[in-house]
Design an enzyme around this catalytic site. Structure first.
Site, mmCIF file in Angstrom:
data_model
loop_
_atom_site.group_PDB
_atom_site.id
_atom_site.type_symbol
_atom_site.label_atom_id
_atom_site.label_comp_id
_atom_site.label_asym_id
_atom_site.label_seq_id
_atom_site.Cartn_x
_atom_site.Cartn_y
_atom_site.Cartn_z
ATOM 1 N N GLY A 129 0.810 -1.223 0.000
ATOM 2 C CA GLY A 129 0.000 0.000 0.000
ATOM 3 C C GLY A 129 0.837 1.262 0.000
ATOM 4 O O GLY A 129 2.060 1.202 0.127
ATOM 5 N N ASP A 257 -11.337 8.544 -5.420
ATOM 6 C CA ASP A 257 -10.883 7.481 -6.318
ATOM 7 C C ASP A 257 -11.913 6.346 -6.336
ATOM 8 O O ASP A 257 -11.589 5.180 -6.086
ATOM 9 C CB ASP A 257 -9.506 6.978 -5.858
ATOM 10 C CG ASP A 257 -8.800 6.144 -6.908
ATOM 11 O OD1 ASP A 257 -9.340 6.010 -8.028
ATOM 12 O OD2 ASP A 257 -7.713 5.611 -6.617
HETATM 13 N N1 LIG Z 1 -10.011 -4.880 4.790
HETATM 14 C C1 LIG Z 1 -9.598 -5.386 3.630
HETATM 15 N N2 LIG Z 1 -9.942 -6.632 3.273
HETATM 16 C C2 LIG Z 1 -9.502 -7.144 2.097
HETATM 17 N N3 LIG Z 1 -8.734 -6.480 1.227
HETATM 18 C C3 LIG Z 1 -8.367 -5.250 1.519
HETATM 19 C C4 LIG Z 1 -8.768 -4.624 2.736
HETATM 20 N N4 LIG Z 1 -8.278 -3.381 2.777
HETATM 21 C C5 LIG Z 1 -7.601 -3.228 1.629
HETATM 22 N N5 LIG Z 1 -7.633 -4.327 0.871
HETATM 23 C C6 LIG Z 1 -6.993 -4.518 -0.446
HETATM 24 O O1 LIG Z 1 -5.780 -3.800 -0.451
HETATM 25 C C7 LIG Z 1 -5.801 -2.757 -1.434
HETATM 26 C C8 LIG Z 1 -5.162 -1.510 -0.829
HETATM 27 O O2 LIG Z 1 -6.040 -0.961 0.099
HETATM 28 P P1 LIG Z 1 -5.737 0.287 1.036
HETATM 29 O O3 LIG Z 1 -7.034 0.917 1.319
HETATM 30 O O4 LIG Z 1 -4.980 -0.107 2.208
HETATM 31 O O5 LIG Z 1 -4.849 1.132 0.071
HETATM 32 P P2 LIG Z 1 -3.574 2.046 0.199
HETATM 33 O O6 LIG Z 1 -2.672 1.731 -0.949
HETATM 34 O O7 LIG Z 1 -2.973 2.079 1.544
HETATM 35 O O8 LIG Z 1 -4.230 3.397 -0.210
HETATM 36 P P3 LIG Z 1 -4.638 4.639 0.597
HETATM 37 O O9 LIG Z 1 -3.413 5.445 0.728
HETATM 38 O O10 LIG Z 1 -5.650 5.256 -0.293
HETATM 39 O O11 LIG Z 1 -5.214 4.167 1.911
HETATM 40 C C9 LIG Z 1 -7.271 -2.574 -1.802
HETATM 41 O O12 LIG Z 1 -7.456 -2.161 -3.130
HETATM 42 C C10 LIG Z 1 -7.837 -3.953 -1.565
HETATM 43 O O13 LIG Z 1 -7.689 -4.746 -2.717
#
Ligand SMILES: Nc1ncnc2c1ncn2[C@@H]1O[C@H](COP(=O)(O)OP(=O)(O)OP(=O)(O)O)[C@@H](O)[C@H]1O
Length: 430
Positions: A129, A257
């Site tokens: 992430g 987004d």
């Molecule tokens: N609770 C969850 N259960 C299952 N999959 C998840 C979960 N949270 C996130 N994901 C998966 O991980 C990906 C990244 O999610 P996350 O919201 O953590 O993004 P990030 O890259 O940290 O972005 P942001 O900076 O916008 O939070 C999501 O697109 C999803 O596929």
């Protein structure tokens, strides 16, 4: 000038007929003086260079009265970086700032703190992430003898205090938001020391885009979820996304987004918005930074976002129209015939996506109202939800949407204008 000045000196030291003497005098002036000048210049240059290098070195070797140090921040931070063989190092000053920051930030999060022992060994990496790595893990709880599956967001190797502050800020943001059925829930955190954990509910089977792609295949059921989608179910999913957007709007926020890849779906067709990073940025900074905007795939963005104008919830409404398109085509890339970089020109010509063959006129009318160029003409999430509810009453609940072609993720990424890495989670599901 110089030539005029010479004869008097020359006359004093040499007779006027002594040509050799005059030539020698001129040689002295022509050779020695420039040589002195060049020499002086070189010495000056060397001094400047020396001062510059000394300055650079002292900057690199700061801090502290105890001299220079570059030490591991803690046991965890000093771990070898995976596969790199490099130590993860934070300057001494940063280390103590991280520790004192965590000491101050943890008590207000007391209600969310979970004992680390309750968390099993990490099972499976899901995603790298933007603020930490996501893993599937098991968590033991006091109420249930059976361990529960959770998603761990882990910050292991921060590059500095800023990253730690950002991670804690996101936990506080979840706390500020409170619970909503259609947003991914934070179950707790571990923040008293590094590495930092965010414990999120596990939404199974996962992201909506993978679900849509799987609906194209002859898959009967996994995790109790039927891989069939009807028009009525699209409205059901859409309404839940709009409820989440209304919730954000009531807090003067927006998502930034909205797309199938950023929505998670459960076996009972409950959906949850994830990727709240942009909403967090709106919360803390009042707007989305241009760096983050440029990371959002262009084909989902409203014209005002493409023109780098301030974003709002009505930009999410535009993206919601694209999400409807994604659902009704079972995960086709938007504007398949247009290169991502030409989208703005395409929209500026007053064009929008054509009605897909699988899409009813009622649903296409909803999409079109989301795609008004002028923001003010687009409905707000609440108004849009009422339209969806009305359309849902007469929607088909029997005909299952079908698309015979399977998706090649790399090709999809290329046409959709998104990075193939951001689809890595989808690969594991498929
Ligand atoms: N609770 C969850 N259960 C299952 N999959 C998840 C979960 N949270 C996130 N994901 C998966 O991980 C990906 C990244 O999610 P996350 O919201 O953590 O993004 P990030 O890259 O940290 O972005 P942001 O900076 O916008 O939070 C999501 O697109 C999803 O596929």
């Amino acid at each position: 000038m110089g030539e005029k000045g010479h004869p008097s000196r020359v006359l004093l030291e040499c007779s006027l007929s002594d040509k050799l003497c005059v030539v020698r005098e001129q040689q002295y002036e022509v050779i020695i003086v420039p040589a002195l000048l060049v020499g002086g210049f070189l010495i000056l240059l060397a001094i400047i260079l020396w001062l510059f290098i000394r300055g650079q070195r002292s900057q690199r070797q700061r801090p502290g009265p105890k001299g220079t140090a570059s030490v591991p921040a803690s046991r965890d931070l000093s771990q070898e970086a995976a596969g790199q063989g490099e130590k993860v190092l934070l300057p001494l000053k940063e280390t103590s700032s991280v520790e004192s920051f965590l000491r101050a930030a943890t008590p207000p999060l007391a209600k969310l703190q979970l004992p680390r022992e309750q968390l099993s060994d990490v099972l499976e990496k899901i995603y790298d992430g933007s603020c930490g790595t996501l893993y599937h893990a098991m968590m033991n709880t006091r109420d249930d003898p059976k361990p529960k599956s959770v998603v761990l967001k882990v910050l292991e190797e921060p590059t500095g205090l800023q990253e730690v502050q950002d991670f804690i800020g996101r936990i506080q943001f979840y706390q500020y938001l409170g619970k909503h059925r259609n947003l991914v829930q934070l179950e707790g955190c571990c923040t008293e020391r590094m590495p930092l954990y965010m414990v999120l509910e596990d939404v199974v089977p996962g992201d909506l885009l993978s679900f849509l792609w799987t609906c194209r295949r002859d898959v009967m059921t996994t995790y109790g979820l039927l891989y069939d989608l009807t028009e009525k179910q699209i409205y059901h999913i859409g309404k839940q996304v709009l409820l989440a957007l209304e919730f954000l709007q009531n807090k003067n926020l927006f998502h930034g987004d909205v797309a199938a890849r950023n929505i998670l779906i459960q076996s009972d067709l409950t959906v949850k918005l994830c990727r709240l990073g942009l909403a967090y940025e709106v919360h803390t900074q009042g707007a989305i930074s241009s760096a983050r905007t440029s990371a959002v795939p262009l084909k989902w963005l409203a014209p005002e976002r493409l023109l780098l104008r301030p974003a709002s919830i009505r930009g999410d409404v535009w993206s919601f129209g694209v999400l409807l398109y994604e659902m009704v085509t079972l995960g086709a890339p938007p504007y398949p015939e247009i290169p991502p970089t030409s989208i703005l020109q395409y929209l500026q010509r007053g064009k929008i996506m054509k009605r897909p063959s699988s899409c009813t006129h009622a649903m296409y009318n909803i999409m079109k109202c989301c795609w008004h160029w002028s923001e003010n003409r687009r409905p707000l999430p609440g108004e849009l939800r009422l339209r969806l509810e009305a359309a849902s009453r007469s929607a088909n609940d029997q005909a299952v949407l079908q698309v015979p072609e399977l998706v090649v993720p790399e090709l999809y990424a290329d046409v959709a204008g998104i990075s193939a890495e951001s689809l890595s989670y989808s690969y594991t599901v498929l």
